[in-house]
Design a protein around this motif. Structure first.
Motif, PDB file in Angstrom:
ATOM      1  N   GLN A   1       0.829  -1.216   0.000  1.00 54.42           N
ATOM      2  CA  GLN A   1       0.000   0.000   0.000  1.00 54.42           C
ATOM      3  C   GLN A   1       0.865   1.269   0.000  1.00 54.42           C
ATOM      4  O   GLN A   1       0.380   2.339  -0.358  1.00 54.42           O
ATOM      5  CB  GLN A   1      -0.932  -0.013   1.228  1.00 54.42           C
ATOM      6  CG  GLN A   1      -2.098  -0.997   1.128  1.00 54.42           C
ATOM      7  CD  GLN A   1      -1.769  -2.447   1.517  1.00 54.42           C
ATOM      8  OE1 GLN A   1      -0.607  -2.838   1.601  1.00 54.42           O
ATOM      9  NE2 GLN A   1      -2.797  -3.256   1.734  1.00 54.42           N
ATOM     10  N   ASN A   2       2.145   1.130   0.409  1.00 56.61           N
ATOM     11  CA  ASN A   2       3.053   2.294   0.396  1.00 56.61           C
ATOM     12  C   ASN A   2       4.033   2.255  -0.772  1.00 56.61           C
ATOM     13  O   ASN A   2       4.542   3.304  -1.178  1.00 56.61           O
ATOM     14  CB  ASN A   2       3.882   2.347   1.692  1.00 56.61           C
ATOM     15  CG  ASN A   2       2.995   2.592   2.898  1.00 56.61           C
ATOM     16  OD1 ASN A   2       1.934   3.197   2.783  1.00 56.61           O
ATOM     17  ND2 ASN A   2       3.415   2.109   4.058  1.00 56.61           N
ATOM     18  N   THR A   3       4.327   1.073  -1.289  1.00 52.89           N
ATOM     19  CA  THR A   3       5.427   0.974  -2.272  1.00 52.89           C
ATOM     20  C   THR A   3       4.975   0.795  -3.718  1.00 52.89           C
ATOM     21  O   THR A   3       5.682   1.216  -4.640  1.00 52.89           O
ATOM     22  CB  THR A   3       6.349  -0.228  -1.938  1.00 52.89           C
ATOM     23  OG1 THR A   3       5.536  -1.433  -1.943  1.00 52.89           O
ATOM     24  CG2 THR A   3       7.024  -0.071  -0.599  1.00 52.89           C
ATOM     25  N   LEU A   4       3.819   0.142  -3.911  1.00 58.43           N
ATOM     26  CA  LEU A   4       3.489  -0.273  -5.288  1.00 58.43           C
ATOM     27  C   LEU A   4       3.212   0.916  -6.208  1.00 58.43           C
ATOM     28  O   LEU A   4       3.741   0.985  -7.322  1.00 58.43           O
ATOM     29  CB  LEU A   4       2.311  -1.266  -5.273  1.00 58.43           C
ATOM     30  CG  LEU A   4       1.872  -1.784  -6.642  1.00 58.43           C
ATOM     31  CD1 LEU A   4       3.030  -2.386  -7.434  1.00 58.43           C
ATOM     32  CD2 LEU A   4       0.755  -2.816  -6.503  1.00 58.43           C
ATOM     33  N   ARG A   5       2.396   1.854  -5.759  1.00 57.82           N
ATOM     34  CA  ARG A   5       2.061   2.974  -6.662  1.00 57.82           C
ATOM     35  C   ARG A   5       3.279   3.840  -6.980  1.00 57.82           C
ATOM     36  O   ARG A   5       3.487   4.175  -8.156  1.00 57.82           O
ATOM     37  CB  ARG A   5       0.883   3.769  -6.112  1.00 57.82           C
ATOM     38  CG  ARG A   5      -0.377   2.916  -6.291  1.00 57.82           C
ATOM     39  CD  ARG A   5      -1.634   3.501  -5.770  1.00 57.82           C
ATOM     40  NE  ARG A   5      -2.683   2.523  -5.916  1.00 57.82           N
ATOM     41  CZ  ARG A   5      -3.921   2.785  -6.257  1.00 57.82           C
ATOM     42  NH1 ARG A   5      -4.289   4.028  -6.478  1.00 57.82           N
ATOM     43  NH2 ARG A   5      -4.810   1.824  -6.354  1.00 57.82           N
ATOM     44  N   PRO A   6       4.137   4.166  -5.988  1.00 59.22           N
ATOM     45  CA  PRO A   6       5.372   4.878  -6.342  1.00 59.22           C
ATOM     46  C   PRO A   6       6.239   4.079  -7.327  1.00 59.22           C
ATOM     47  O   PRO A   6       6.805   4.644  -8.261  1.00 59.22           O
ATOM     48  CB  PRO A   6       6.093   5.072  -4.995  1.00 59.22           C
ATOM     49  CG  PRO A   6       5.004   4.998  -3.980  1.00 59.22           C
ATOM     50  CD  PRO A   6       3.964   4.069  -4.531  1.00 59.22           C
ATOM     51  N   PHE A   7       6.315   2.759  -7.132  1.00 61.44           N
ATOM     52  CA  PHE A   7       7.087   1.908  -8.052  1.00 61.44           C
ATOM     53  C   PHE A   7       6.522   2.018  -9.471  1.00 61.44           C
ATOM     54  O   PHE A   7       7.254   2.167 -10.449  1.00 61.44           O
ATOM     55  CB  PHE A   7       7.044   0.451  -7.561  1.00 61.44           C
ATOM     56  CG  PHE A   7       7.554  -0.553  -8.549  1.00 61.44           C
ATOM     57  CD1 PHE A   7       8.907  -0.885  -8.594  1.00 61.44           C
ATOM     58  CD2 PHE A   7       6.690  -1.178  -9.449  1.00 61.44           C
ATOM     59  CE1 PHE A   7       9.392  -1.815  -9.513  1.00 61.44           C
ATOM     60  CE2 PHE A   7       7.165  -2.103 -10.374  1.00 61.44           C
ATOM     61  CZ  PHE A   7       8.505  -2.419 -10.401  1.00 61.44           C
ATOM     62  N   LEU A   8       5.189   1.954  -9.575  1.00 59.72           N
ATOM     63  CA  LEU A   8       4.560   1.936 -10.899  1.00 59.72           C
ATOM     64  C   LEU A   8       4.710   3.264 -11.634  1.00 59.72           C
ATOM     65  O   LEU A   8       4.640   3.308 -12.863  1.00 59.72           O
ATOM     66  CB  LEU A   8       3.074   1.558 -10.766  1.00 59.72           C
ATOM     67  CG  LEU A   8       2.822   0.095 -10.356  1.00 59.72           C
ATOM     68  CD1 LEU A   8       1.346  -0.151 -10.068  1.00 59.72           C
ATOM     69  CD2 LEU A   8       3.317  -0.884 -11.430  1.00 59.72           C
ATOM     70  N   LYS A   9       4.948   4.347 -10.890  1.00 58.14           N
ATOM     71  CA  LYS A   9       5.130   5.653 -11.546  1.00 58.14           C
ATOM     72  C   LYS A   9       6.308   5.631 -12.508  1.00 58.14           C
ATOM     73  O   LYS A   9       6.295   6.292 -13.539  1.00 58.14           O
ATOM     74  CB  LYS A   9       5.353   6.749 -10.498  1.00 58.14           C
ATOM     75  CG  LYS A   9       4.042   7.251  -9.946  1.00 58.14           C
ATOM     76  CD  LYS A   9       4.209   8.536  -9.183  1.00 58.14           C
ATOM     77  CE  LYS A   9       2.837   8.956  -8.675  1.00 58.14           C
ATOM     78  NZ  LYS A   9       2.870   9.566  -7.379  1.00 58.14           N
ATOM     79  N   SER A  10       7.359   4.870 -12.158  1.00 57.72           N
ATOM     80  CA  SER A  10       8.517   4.846 -13.058  1.00 57.72           C
ATOM     81  C   SER A  10       8.651   3.515 -13.807  1.00 57.72           C
ATOM     82  O   SER A  10       9.585   3.331 -14.580  1.00 57.72           O
ATOM     83  CB  SER A  10       9.797   5.135 -12.272  1.00 57.72           C
ATOM     84  OG  SER A  10       9.927   4.160 -11.268  1.00 57.72           O
TER      85      SER A  10
END
Ligand code: SAM
Length: 228
Positions: free
Chosen positions: A135-144
């Motif tokens: 919930q904290n890491t996946l969306r930031p990861f997917l941005k790049s």
């Protein structure tokens, strides 16, 4: 007031407590129907044979972007990185390494699989770990993240919340021909319910490609191809 509205008003008096056991029981016929409809898909004795079949016959050893949710000591991501030797393949493992963030079953409680944040070492430069709650890491990861090849998702986080969060967040990146693998598919209110809810809400269609049966009609390890 309709009959349904009347029943809805009095039901919390007759049935005053939410029951996961009842919810589990109620989902079992749906789970069975699902397996009955796919009873002819190839079956394997264990997850090692199953992984090998998916890599050799479904993916045909092509390069993949393998995303694993629930890494723990790294057994399955290690196995996948040694099965798929393609130098262009990329392997990402997501885990807090602090165990389940909430209770899963009566015996598998919050904190189960806790490694105190220690990341397992995998001797392969294609493997990268992403530490923290999905919930904290996946969306930031997917941005790049830019997909460069077929995506293979391995869902092994056990929990409904974790699995549903991953599927709904990954959805914009998933395409026809991508592979979803589950590790605890026969837990009705866990990975199965997350899959059904995701499929329903996103109008996705899948074909079951393989499974590892256990205990009659059930199967925990199940793989799907995205059809739509
Ligand atoms: C069953 S273990 C994974 C087993 C591993 N794939 C293997 O084959 O050995 C489940 C893992 O999911 C992780 N997990 C579950 N929900 C999570 C979440 N929301 N964020 C991060 N990690 C989570 C737990 O920390 C745990 O390590």
């Amino acid at each position: 007031m309709s009959i349904y509205q009347s029943i809805q008003r009095i039901s919390p008096i007759l049935w005053w407590k939410h029951s996961f056991t009842i919810e589990n029981l109620n989902l079992n016929p749906l789970l069975k129907k699902f397996f009955d409809e796919n009873k002819n898909c190839p079956s394997f004795n264990d997850r090692h044979e199953h992984f090998k079949y998916i890599n050799d016959k479904v993916i045909k050893e092509d390069p993949i972007d393998y995303l694993e949710f629930g890494v723990y000591k790294g057994d399955s991501i290690r196995e996948w990185s040694s099965l798929n030797k393609n130098p262009v393949s990329r392997f990402y493992g997501f885990d807090s390494f602090e165990g389940l963030p909430e209770d899963w079953t009566y015996t598998m409680r919050r904190g189960e699989f806790n490694l105190n944040g220690n990341i397992p070492h995998i001797d392969d430069s294609r493997v990268k770990m992403v530490k923290g709650l999905f919930q904290n890491t996946l969306r930031p990861f997917l941005k790049s993240f830019r997909r460069i090849q077929r995506i293979v998702v391995h869902l092994d986080a056990d929990l409904f919340s974790s699995t549903l969060y991953v599927l709904t967040s990954l959805d914009p990146f998933l395409e026809k021909g991508d592979v979803l693998m589950f590790d605890e598919f026969s837990a009705p209110t866990g990975e199965f319910k997350a899959f059904i809810d995701y499929k329903t809400a996103f109008y996705r269609e899948f074909k079951m490609v393989s499974k590892v049966p256990f205990n009659g009609w059930l199967a925990n390890q199940v793989a799907f191809l995205i059809e739509k």
